[in-house]
Design a protein around this motif. Structure first.
Motif, PDB file in Angstrom:
ATOM      1  N   GLU A 123       0.834  -1.210   0.000  1.00 51.20           N
ATOM      2  CA  GLU A 123       0.000   0.000   0.000  1.00 51.20           C
ATOM      3  C   GLU A 123       0.867   1.258   0.000  1.00 51.20           C
ATOM      4  OE1 GLU A 123      -0.327  -2.493   2.345  1.00 51.20           O
ATOM      5  OE2 GLU A 123      -2.088  -3.458   1.470  1.00 51.20           O
ATOM      6  N   GLU A 126       2.490   1.686  -3.433  1.00 53.90           N
ATOM      7  CA  GLU A 126       1.543   2.229  -4.409  1.00 53.90           C
ATOM      8  C   GLU A 126       1.348   3.732  -4.195  1.00 53.90           C
ATOM      9  OE1 GLU A 126      -3.138   1.782  -5.711  1.00 53.90           O
ATOM     10  OE2 GLU A 126      -2.176   0.123  -4.635  1.00 53.90           O
ATOM     11  N   ARG A 127       1.215   4.115  -2.958  1.00 50.31           N
ATOM     12  CA  ARG A 127       1.039   5.537  -2.625  1.00 50.31           C
ATOM     13  C   ARG A 127       2.257   6.352  -3.087  1.00 50.31           C
ATOM     14  NH1 ARG A 127      -0.223   7.087   3.572  1.00 50.31           N
ATOM     15  NH2 ARG A 127      -0.163   9.330   3.379  1.00 50.31           N
TER      16      ARG A 127
END
Length: 140
Positions: A123, A126-127
């Motif tokens: 996560e 991806e950020r």
């Protein structure tokens, strides 16, 4: 691998002394070599610290200090970002830089996502990737 080549400040750079035409020509030729070889990703000179500020975080609120700053040997006058296979290759390129005696450059590797291991979760990766894709986008 990416490396930052840090150009250390000296008395002239801190006094705002601009390079002469000869050095500008030599530096331009060196930068052209770096670009042609696919090594240089970025590079800029910096104004003296008399035109800068420092922000120190200690206590409840950050403290802002106006330049100039005292120790020139610890200041940055400019930088390059190199994309090379190893620190040894970065050193070989830096040895060719058109600086006179007394100048000092420092080479530091830039962290890549894989350097952070499992702490950089999918996560978070991806950020980070989304943020990087927006860098330089005037419509961000």
């Amino acid at each position: 691998m990416r490396f930052m080549v840090i150009v250390k400040a000296n008395k002239d750079s801190e006094a705002g002394v601009m390079p002469d035409q000869t050095l500008l020509e030599r530096m331009g030729k060196y930068n052209e070599e770096l670009v042609k070889a696919g090594v240089m990703l970025a590079g800029e000179g910096l104004h003296p610290t008399s035109r800068g500020k420092r922000v120190r975080f200690s206590g409840p609120a950050p403290t802002v200090t106006d330049g100039p700053f005292a120790e020139t040997k610890e200041l940055v006058a400019g930088y390059w970002i190199f994309n090379v296979k190893s620190i040894e290759e970065a050193v070989e390129w830096v040895k060719r830089a058109p600086f006179d005696a007394g100048n000092e450059l420092e080479i530091r590797q830039i962290f890549e996502a894989e350097d952070f291991g499992a702490e950089l979760t999918p996560e978070l990766r991806e950020r980070e990737a989304k943020l990087r894709s927006r860098i330089g986008d005037p419509n961000r």
